[in-house]
Enzyme design. Structure first.
Site, PDB file in Angstrom:
ATOM      1  N   ARG A  72      39.326  44.637  39.619  1.00 10.68           N
ATOM      2  CA  ARG A  72      40.399  45.145  40.478  1.00 10.68           C
ATOM      3  C   ARG A  72      41.726  45.019  39.739  1.00 10.68           C
ATOM      4  NH1 ARG A  72      39.314  44.296  46.372  1.00 10.68           N
ATOM      5  NH2 ARG A  72      41.370  43.383  46.490  1.00 10.68           N
ATOM      6  N   ASP A  74      45.691  45.441  38.699  1.00 15.19           N
ATOM      7  CA  ASP A  74      46.955  45.362  39.419  1.00 15.19           C
ATOM      8  C   ASP A  74      47.732  46.667  39.302  1.00 15.19           C
ATOM      9  OD1 ASP A  74      46.420  42.715  40.072  1.00 15.19           O
ATOM     10  OD2 ASP A  74      47.536  41.910  38.363  1.00 15.19           O
ATOM     11  N   TYR A 134      39.759  43.507  27.942  1.00 14.33           N
ATOM     12  CA  TYR A 134      41.072  44.119  28.105  1.00 14.33           C
ATOM     13  C   TYR A 134      41.797  44.163  26.765  1.00 14.33           C
ATOM     14  CZ  TYR A 134      41.003  43.750  33.258  1.00 14.33           C
ATOM     15  OH  TYR A 134      40.698  43.892  34.591  1.00 14.33           O
ATOM     16  N   ARG A 224      47.641  38.870  31.630  1.00 14.00           N
ATOM     17  CA  ARG A 224      49.056  39.025  31.302  1.00 14.00           C
ATOM     18  C   ARG A 224      49.741  37.680  31.062  1.00 14.00           C
ATOM     19  NH1 ARG A 224      52.067  42.101  35.443  1.00 14.00           N
ATOM     20  NH2 ARG A 224      50.407  41.732  36.976  1.00 14.00           N
TER      21      ARG A 224
END
Length: 307
Positions: A72, A74, A134, A224
């Site tokens: 999911r 952001d 990622y 992040r």
């Protein structure tokens, strides 16, 4: 075989029942710039909302189908390798190529379904995944600017020292409590297995810095924050010991910056062989804990990365 009263055995009756639904796997890409994240939110444009809306319309369903994703993302985060599943009535067997073509014509230009097929038995886009990969992209002072990629790259003043950054990255690998880099949720765990972490300077994208992060799963803002901590070290503003101390504390601190969403892309999701899918789903639904509390602070104890 029949029972003494002439009825078929109960087991035979159950096993002969046809499934009511059939599960499908979709491979999805999107530019997250104009989306308020993946998850459906009332009054907001989301990836889930758009995908369910157009699937329902293209398939002429009485109501939009519910879709489940591997990760999911952001608001503002992109995806090149998102994986989704949905359950359709078993009687509905769309031709994959025709459906892909119709979706390409119907979907908005910042959202695409690139693959569609019947999912193997036991498949679950979220819980069957064994890792997510990622990439966070940064344009520092040594990067040749590219206006065409600006929505997928985070600009950074100054130049990153990649050897310095990569020297501390291995000490964060392994099965650990990543509470220092996550927003905690009640009843959820921040224990994750980080399997790959490192940065390279691309030779084909004007010297763009690409930070790869791969783990079994991620908690909110984890990628992040991890990259934010590495950037603090790579820029010289903080030391490696500072980052390891923050990691060992296992509590969120404002000292560790959360980098902008625009630089982050979900690149790929990994799954086990088909005959191991059900076991992986069962394992993933179990609340993760550390087998030994000392592992939460032993920053030098590493787990060998594996796919």
């Amino acid at each position: 075989m029949v029972e003494s009263d002439g009825r078929a055995p109960r087991s035979a009756v159950v096993s002969s029942a046809a499934p009511r639904t059939r599960r499908w796997r979709l491979d999805v890409r999107y530019d997250g710039t104009a989306f308020s994240g993946w998850a459906e939110q009332r009054g907001r444009r989301t990836v889930q909302g758009e995908l369910e809306l157009w699937l329902g319309r293209v398939l002429s369903l009485p109501e939009p189908p519910k879709v489940v994703c591997a990760g999911r993302t952001d608001a503002g985060v992109h995806a090149r390798g998102q994986v989704v599943h949905l359950d359709l009535p078993a009687a509905l067997v769309p031709d994959p190529e025709r459906l892909l073509g119709r979706l390409r014509r119907a979907l908005p230009e910042d959202l695409a379904v690139t693959g569609l097929r019947v999912a193997p038995e036991g498949f679950d886009a979220r819980f069957a995944a064994i890792w997510r990969r990622y990439c966070y992209r940064i344009a520092d002072a040594a990067t040749v600017p590219d206006p065409l990629s600006r929505t997928m790259v985070t600009p950074l003043r100054g130049q990153l020292d990649l050897p310095r950054l990569n020297a501390v990255a291995p000490a964060l690998l392994g099965l650990r409590d990543f509470g220092a880099f996550c927003k905690r949720r009640e009843g959820a765990t921040t224990v994750r297995s980080l399997r790959e972490l490192g940065a390279v300077r691309s030779t084909e994208a004007g010297g763009l810095v690409e930070v790869t992060v791969r783990a079994d799963a991620f908690c909110h803002s984890m990628v992040r924050c991890l990259v934010g901590g590495l950037v603090e070290v790579g820029s010289g503003r903080r030391t490696a010991d500072w980052l390891l101390t923050r990691m060992a504390a296992a509590t969120r601190s404002s000292e560790v910056p959360v980098l902008p969403a625009r630089g982050l892309t979900l690149e790929e999701v990994g799954y086990p062989p088909d005959d191991q899918l059900a076991a992986r789903v069962s394992e993933a639904r179990t609340l993760r804990t550390l087998p030994d509390p000392s592992q939460a602070t032993a920053s030098a104890r590493l787990e060998t990365p594996h796919p």
